[in-house]
Each structure stands twice: as structure tokens, then as C-alpha cells.
Design an enzyme around this catalytic site. Structure first.
Site, short mmCIF file in Angstrom:
data_model
loop_
_atom_site.label_atom_id
_atom_site.label_comp_id
_atom_site.label_asym_id
_atom_site.label_seq_id
_atom_site.Cartn_x
_atom_site.Cartn_y
_atom_site.Cartn_z
N ASP A 1 -3.46 2.92 4.01
CA ASP A 1 -4.37 3.75 3.16
C ASP A 1 -5.65 3.62 3.16
O ASP A 1 -6.39 4.35 2.49
CB ASP A 1 -3.54 3.52 1.90
CG ASP A 1 -2.38 4.43 1.59
OD1 ASP A 1 -2.25 5.66 2.21
OD2 ASP A 1 -1.61 3.99 0.92
N CYS A 2 -6.21 2.33 3.57
CA CYS A 2 -7.52 2.13 3.40
C CYS A 2 -8.47 2.37 4.55
O CYS A 2 -9.57 2.10 4.49
CB CYS A 2 -7.63 0.59 3.02
SG CYS A 2 -6.92 0.46 1.41
#
Ligand code: BGC
Ligand code: NOJ
Length: 814
Positions: free
Chosen positions: A487-488
Site C-alpha cells: 500500500d505504501c
């Protein structure tokens, strides 16, 4: 250093000192009523949705840690001394303190001043309530004159509103007390048909329902005025902070024991039956009175507890192993599947690290979680898959999250995470392999919950591929969108505003940045889809997905290989991420794991080479680090990943979720020693001796262990609600021990350490019980199989003939 011990016989972890490095929690409830409970009785409860139906309050990140919960105070009415048997909140020095966290229950108590008091907390199956059974024993030689006070703080239902909207909240609370039962009914007068109740099996000497009356001005949980004084004030909350406390007086003869039962429950009345005939604002209690009466009796409470124990015993009997290693046995047989059920029930919503407010159910998370629980609750897994697919978008993409109470996609976060749709295929295939229930593919479900848009699950899966194949980038690799599994890694975000969400800001067109991780995932999903299509006799589909898998595999060979490992991605400028050419972040673990899991590079040496690189660059004594070297500064074109200080979370932390991918990859290349070595480094039980460093619970996996670049190398964070649970379970049971549900039967293909002489297992699968004995005769992974004495060709046990319920399996490794 340890803070307790495993009691495997009873399937419990027993904490023997209360001052654990962090609250060590457990979950109560496994259907619709849930709670978290710490080893000192801190925590809270909710009905279905931790944000929208919060029953009791809890303050995160508080000082002291973990105050607020399900408390009991004891008071010696002769001396006026008072204390809490669960240590918090008064923190008197106890004797024989213990917290037994078991499966769906916790028993917490201690001795103080010659009185032993222990409370067993659990949620009965089929009920929306929790039972606290407190047993008090007078160990003195003299009679004891005691007061007991219960204490909980009610939440005004919406946990977010409760913590923010004070101008309204301070005026809304409403309570009724009837026959010693405290009913919390804030907003019942208007649109809520539900209320909570807090009851007690004894007749009471008083109660308090207004928080300030119980505590007294400027006091806290450590020294409530009502307890100090030895009497409640029978306060009724009108606004402010609704509270629940009973006061019970007890005289105990020397050696005498007494059990007192408290019930905290949730009930929803039919709208036409909300109010009592006697008064249009009084709750109609006719349906809850019998429930309260029933569970106030020790026989019924005890029977409900026994049923709960049997329920867990049965679930855990579906897959049991006996290996030469105690940590493996205990995690596989007890704690790991238990944690998988918690991730099924709670997803990522409520823990010591998840506030219960922020996130619904993640599309990718929930599909992966299936790997760990589908064998235990296949019917519920089936429903989960259909619920997830019903939030899929018409484009074939997916809402990243949905709210469990409404089952609708979460608009705040939306979609655009380009890995999402593939996980649905893997979730469905895990279900099909386990159950052989092909009918799920014919279930017609909507897109985005829109009536009229229904199509079969199989069509939903196909649309997911269409979405992916319409979104290939300049190298023919999948475009990453907002992010993939990581997600990062936000390659289209370019955020320069403080506080912006990296997950929802997209400042670039997104037509350049590509993900090699998604490429691997796509290959795996295509292969699974081809197998599905083949069994549905859809030849064209099967050929199509095989072709797509081959094409993408070729693309990875050509554009996704860096020389010694798989590249991670291409950024918005077309430059490689996770390459030897980069200054930082030269190698990432995810594509190594996922490409090899999909079989990419197995035939041409890339897989083994990549795994050597993982070992050389990423492995550490506490697990495999997500990337190296850590990003030392913020890179606007990489996003959140570089926002973390080096060594934490996605920036070179040991992001535990990814470690099992490498274990599986090592099994795929036949390296059992290394696969198992990685397994043990992360195994929470094997880390129990370093609890002072690890700090999180030694009985469940954590999302992250701080990496070597951090200042706290080896320290875990974010325990319980993580995909790490399902993936570790899957890696050890299906790849290392090699007991793998496959389309047409149970596959037995262990890749175990060379030093093991073998192991035994019992696996229930499609109606039969397999008693498996694996024996090592040579050093390799070749397997010769016998089922009920007969030799089997290959490594898949065909389904036994009808009526045959027991299969004795002998597997010889050479
Ligand atoms: C975390 C991720 C998480 C994401 C989405 C990030 O801050 O580092 O692990 O997946 O938030 O909630
Ligand atoms: C936690 C999230 O829940 C999950 O969806 C994500 O894949 C990992 N973090 C990695 O960023």
C-alpha cells in the site's frame, strides 16, 4: 525473558505477571458479538462493526496503558481496603496473578489480602452477549465482609462520533434500571432499535450509571469514589457519560467460595415492539428478560462455556500435526488457526493497533485471509467470497474496502489498487480446492451492490482479468494504479501536502508506473483460472488464461529481471524500482516471493538465483526484511514507503506477511531446510524467550518486526490482525508439510528439513479423515504414496470411494 507459558493441553497461554511489555490481548466472540480483552481486563465490546455499533468505551494510547475495560473491584468492608483482581486499574501487588487466554475466552484473577478472585470472560455461541463469571474464595481463617463493584463505560454506539462530537453527546445519554439490570438506551427514543444491558446474578445493594457519580470529581479508575466509600449512589445518567456499575455485598465464611455472574449484552427489538405498553419511552424488555434469567444461572453459563470449548476443539481437529518441533505443533494446532479466525471475524478493524474506526474489510486482505480459515468454516467462507465479489466494480476493479454492517464498498477510499481483482480469483480457488463446491461459480451476484447488475461469480472473475489486461504499461507489465499489495509504494501519488492520504491521492495519470509484483500475481491467478476453466470444460477460456500466463511470464523474463533478482516496479518516469541501479531500495522481497510462487523462473534458474539474493541481502535473525537498503529520505515519486524512518513498516521493516511467500518459494525449489529456517525465525512461540524484545504476544503473529536499520531491531508491532496469520498457516501446512487441497484430491508433497525423520498429521478433507504418516528414507523430496495400503501414482490422493471415511496414508520421502 518470558511473561508466562504455553499450556498446550488446555490450549491456553498463561500470563503470570501482569506488567507485560504491551497489553497482551485475546478476542471474545466469533459470530456477531465481539470484544477485545487484555491480560488485565482492559478492552471493549461491539456488535458486528467496531465503528458503528460500539458497546463499551476504550481509550487508545492512554496513560497508563490500557485503562478502561471490564473491571471488578473488591473491597474489604472491615478495613476499607479495595483492589482489582485483574491488577488494573488499581495495580496492587497481587499474589498468584494469572491470565489464561484461551480460545474465545480469558480467565483473569489473583489473590490479594487472603481473597482469591478470578473472572472467566466469554461470549456464548449463538448469543449477542458476554458472560463474566467471577469466583471469589475466602482463604482467610476468618469471615470476610466484602463489597464487589462492577464497572464498564458505555459507548454512544458510533465510536468515531463518541470520541469527537461532544456538543451533542453530552446531552444524549439515557439509561433505565430495572431489577438491578442497567439498560443503556441512548438514541433509542429515535432511530435506534437496539440497546445494551448489564446484568448481575445477585441482588444488588446499589448501582451507578452516571460516570461522574461513580468516580467522583477529578478521580480516575484507580480510586473511584463509590468503591472507596463502599456504596453506590444509584445515579441515573441523563446526558454526560453513561456508565454501568453494580454494588454487591458478600459475607464469606472461611474457605467459602461464591460465584457471581455478570452479563453484558446487545439486543435489537423489532421496530413495532420497541416500547413498553406502560410508557411510550420505556424499552420493551420481554425478549431479553428470559436471556438474562437463563445465563444468570451457573449451570447455563457453564454449559455455554463447554459448548464453546467443543466448538473450538472440533474446528482445530480438521488439521492437526505432530512434528518433531514443539513450536510448529503448537502454532499449527492451536494458535495460528485461531488467529486466522480472528482475521476472518475482525479483519483489520479492532485490535491494540487498529482503532476499530478506520478501516472496513479490505478486498485484498479478506481474500487472502481465506487461505487460513476456509477449511474450518467453508460455508462462511463461501458467503464472504460472494460478499466481496458483490462489491466488485463494473469495470472489474474493486473497492479497496467494504463496511461489514452495510456490505457496501467504501467510497472514502474507492478503488484503483490494481492488484485487488486478482485476489478474488485466489480466494475463490482456495475455496474450490478445499470444498469441491463448483456451484459457487454459478452464484449470481451484483457489481457494486447494484440490483440488476448480477452476473455469475465466474464472470466476475473474468472481468477482473479484463480490468488487468486493459491496464498494461509500456513494458507490457501491469500498471500499478494507486498501489499493489504494498500500500505504501505509491508511484502515481506525488504528495507534497502534509496529512494527505497516500492511499487516495493520485496526481499522475498512471499510464507509466508498472508493477512486477502484480505481474507475478497475474500469472498465478491466470494459472488458477485456467485450471478452473478446464474443469468447467471451457476449453477456449482455459487456453486463453494459459496463454496470458505464458505471455506475462515472458514479459517478466524480459522486463522484470534485474540480473540477480526480480525487479519491483517501474516508476512514473519509466525508471526501475528495486534494481541494482537504484541508490536505495535495490532489492524488494515481494516480487521474489510472488513470481516464484507463480512458478516464474523455476525453469531457467532465475528462481534459485533470486532466492540466493534474498538470503544474501534480506534475511536477518528476526526474519526477512522487505527491502534493502532502506530509504533514508522521503522520495516524492515513491510515496508512503519512504515516509517511514528506516527499518520500520514498509521501509525495510520485517514485514512478516511477505516471509511465507519466500518459505513457499524455497519449498518450490525444494529447499526444505531454508524454508523451515525462515518459518522458525518468525514463529511467535519460538520467539517467546525474547518477549522483552519482541514485546507483542508470543502466541500470535504481528504485522511487523522492526528491521536491522531501525533502533529497535527485533521489536514487533501490530499483532493479531494481519495477513501474516493466513500466509504462515498456508506456508507451513500446505507447502512445508505439503498437505495441500487440490482440485481432484489431497496432495501430499512435503518439503521438510533434512534432519526430520518424518511427521504425522490428521487432515479432514471433503468428508474423509486422512491419517497421514510421513517417513524420511532419503535426503530428497521425492514422495511415494500409499493410501489404505495401496500404492498411489503421483502425489495426489484420489478422493476415496463413497462410504470410505478413513484413509490411512503412508508417504515415504527419498
Ligand atoms: C500502512 C500499510 C497499510 C496502509 C493502509 C499504511 O500506513 O503502512 O501497512 O496497508 O496504511 O491502511
Ligand atoms: C496492511 C494492509 O492491510 C494490506 O492490505 C497491505 O497489503 C499491507 N499492509 C502492505 O502494505
Amino acid at each position: 525473558m518470558r511473561y508466562g507459558y504455553f499450556d498446550d493441553e488446555n490450549r491456553e497461554y498463561v500470563i503470570t505477571r501482569p506488567d507485560t511489555p504491551l497489553p497482551w490481548i485475546n478476542y471474545l466472540g466469533c459470530e456477531s458479538y465481539f470484544g477485545i480483552i487484555s491480560n488485565t481486563a482492559g478492552g471493549y465490546s461491539f456488535y458486528r462493526d467496531a465503528r458503528l455499533r460500539r458497546i463499551t468505551r476504550y481509550r487508545y494510547n492512554n496513560v497508563p496503558l490500557d485503562t478502561g475495560g471490564r473491571y471488578i473491584y473488591l473491597r474489604d468492608d472491615d478495613s476499607g481496603q479495595f483492589w482489582s483482581p485483574s491488577w488494573q486499574p488499581t495495580r496492587h501487588q497481587p499474589r498468584n496473578y494469572s491470565c489464561r487466554h484461551g480460545l474465545g475466552y480469558s480467565i483473569i484473577g489473583s489473590e490479594y489480602s487472603g481473597l482469591d478472585a478470578r473472572t472467566r470472560y466469554f461470549v456464548p455461541l449463538g448469543e449477542d452477549l458476554e458472560i463474566w463469571q467471577t469466583t471469589i474464595t475466602n482463604q482467610r481463617n476468618a469471615p470476610a465482609k466484602l463489597s464487589l463493584f462492577s464497572a464498564i463505560e458505555f459507548c454512544l454506539w458510533d465510536a468515531h462520533d463518541d470520541a469527537t462530537n461532544f456538543q451533542r453527546n453530552f446531552s444524549t445519554a439515557e439509561i433505565e434500571v430495572e431489577n438491578g439490570v442497567i439498560y443503556h438506551k441512548t438514541e433509542y427514543r429515535e432511530r435506534r432499535n437496539h440497546f445494551a444491558y448489564f446484568a448481575c446474578s445477585e441482588s444488588i445493594s446499589g448501582y451507578d450509571t452516571q460516570r461522574d457519580a461513580f468516580f467522583g470529581p477529578y478521580r480516575d479508575w484507580e480510586k473511584p469514589l463509590a468503591v472507596e466509600r463502599g456504596s453506590s449512589s444509584n445515579s441515573i445518567a441523563h446526558g454526560w457519560a453513561p456508565f454501568g456499575s453494580h454494588h454487591i455485598k458478600l459475607d464469606l465464611a472461611p474457605g467459602e467460595s461464591r460465584q457471581i455472574i455478570f452479563l453484558l449484552g446487545y439486543y435489537e427489538n423489532p421496530p413495532e415492539q420497541k416500547f413498553d405498553h406502560s410508557d411510550p419511552q420505556t424499552i420493551d424488555k420481554r425478549n431479553v428478560r428470559p436471556v438474562i434469567a437463563k445465563y444468570s444461572q451457573p449451570e447455563h453459563a457453564g454449559a455455554a462455556f463447554d459448548t464453546l470449548r467443543s466448538y473450538w476443539k472440533e474446528l482445530l481437529e480438521i488439521c492437526r500435526v505432530e512434528t518433531p518441533d514443539v513450536h510448529t505443533n503448537r502454532m499449527v494446532n492451536i494458535w495460528n488457526p485461531y488467529q486466522c479466525m480472528a482475521t476472518f471475524n475482525i479483519s483489520r478493524s479492532a485490535s491494540s493497533f487498529e482503532s476499530g474506526i478506520g478501516r472496513g474489510l479490505g478486498f485484498r486482505d479478506s481474500n487472502q485471509d481465506l487461505l487460513g480459515f476456509v477449511h474450518m468454516v467453508p460455508q462462511r467462507a463461501r458467503q464472504r467470497i460472494l460478499d466481496l465479489a458483490s462489491t466488485q466494480l463494473p469495470s472489474g476493479g474493486a473497492y479497496h474496502q467494504f463496511q461489514p454492517l452495510t456490505k457496501r464498498g467504501n467510497n472514502d477510499i474507492g478503488g484503483g489498487f490494481n492488484d485487488d481483482p486478482h485476489w478474488l480469483v485466489l480466494g475463490a480457488s482456495a475455496y474450490l480446492r478445499e470444498t469441491g463446491d463448483w456451484s459457487i461459480l454459478d452464484e449470481r451476484i451484483p457489481y457494486d451492490q447494484q440490483p440488476g447488475s448480477e452476473e455469475t461469480l465466474y464472470e466476475h472473475m473474468k472481468r477482473g482479468f479484463r480490468y488487468a489486461l486493459e491496464r498494461l504499461g509500456p513494458h507490457g507489465l501491469p500498471l500499478i494504479g494507486r498501489a499493489d499489495w504494498n500500500d505504501c509504494l505509491n508511484l502515481n501519488c506525488f504528495s507534497e501536502e502534509p496529512g494527505q492520504s497516500f492511499q487516495t491521492v493520485t496526481n499522475r495519470e498512471g499510464k507509466v508506473a508498472e508493477s512486477v509484483f502484480i505481474a507475478g500475481l497475474l500469472v498465478l491467478a491466470c494459472k488458477e483460472m485456467a485450471e478452473v476453466a478446464c474443469r468447467l470444460k471451457l476449453r477456449d477460456d482455459a487456453d486463453f488464461y494459459k496463454l496470458q500466463a505464458n505471455k506475462m511470464e515472458q514479459t517478466i523474463h524480459e522486463h522484470g529481471w534485474d540480473g540477480d533478482w526480480f525487479l519491483r516496479a517501474y516508476d512514473n518516469f519509466g525508471n526501475p524500482v528495486g534494481s541494482h541501479q537504484c541508490d536505495e531500495g535495490r532489492i524488494f522481497v515481494e516480487p521474489q516471493g510472488f513470481c516464484i510462487l507463480a512458478g516464474v523462473g523455476l525453469g531457467n534458474g532465475m528462481a534459485s538465483r533470486a532466492l540466493e539474493s534474498v538470503h544474501a541481502h534480506l534475511s536477518s535473525q528476526h526474519g526477512i526484511v522487505i527491502l534493502q537498503p532502506a530509504y533514508s529520505k522521503y522520495y516524492v515519486h515513491l510515496g508512503e514507503i519512504s515516509s517511514y524512518p528506516p527499518g520500520y513498516k514498509e521501509n525495510a521493516g520485517i514485514f512478516c506477511h511477505t516471509n511465507p511467500w519466500i518459505m513457499i518459494a524455497e519449498s518450490r525449489v525444494g529447499n526444505g531446510d531454508r524454508a523451515y529456517d525462515y518459518y522458525l525465525r518468525l514463529n511467535p512461540s519460538a520467539r517467546e524467550d525474547i518477549s522483552e524484545l519482541h514485546r507483542c504476544e508470543p502466541y500470535v503473529y504481528a504485522q511487523m518486526i522492526a528491521g536491522p536499520d531501525s533502533h529497535t531491531f527485533g521489536e514487533a508491532k501490530n499483532s493479531w490482525l494481519t495477513g501474516t496469520a493466513a500466509w504462515n498457516y498456508y506456508a507451513i501446512t500446505q507447502w512445508i508439510l505439503g498437505i495441500r487441497p487440490s482440485w481432484d484430491g489431497l496432495q501430499i508433497s512435503p518439503v521438510i528439513p533434512r534432519s526430520w525423520k518424518g511427521f504425522r498429521a490428521v487432515r479432514k478433507f471433503r468428508g474423509a479423515t486422512y491419517r497421514i504418516g510421513v517417513r524420511r528414507e532419503g535426503q530428497g523430496n521425492g514422495v511415494e504414496l500409499f493410501a489404505n495400503g495401496a500404492r498411489v501414482r503421483g502425489d495426489v490422493l484420489p478422493l476415496p470411494p463413497d462410504g470410505c471415511k478413513e484413509v490411512v496414508v503412508e508417504a515415504v520421502l527419498s
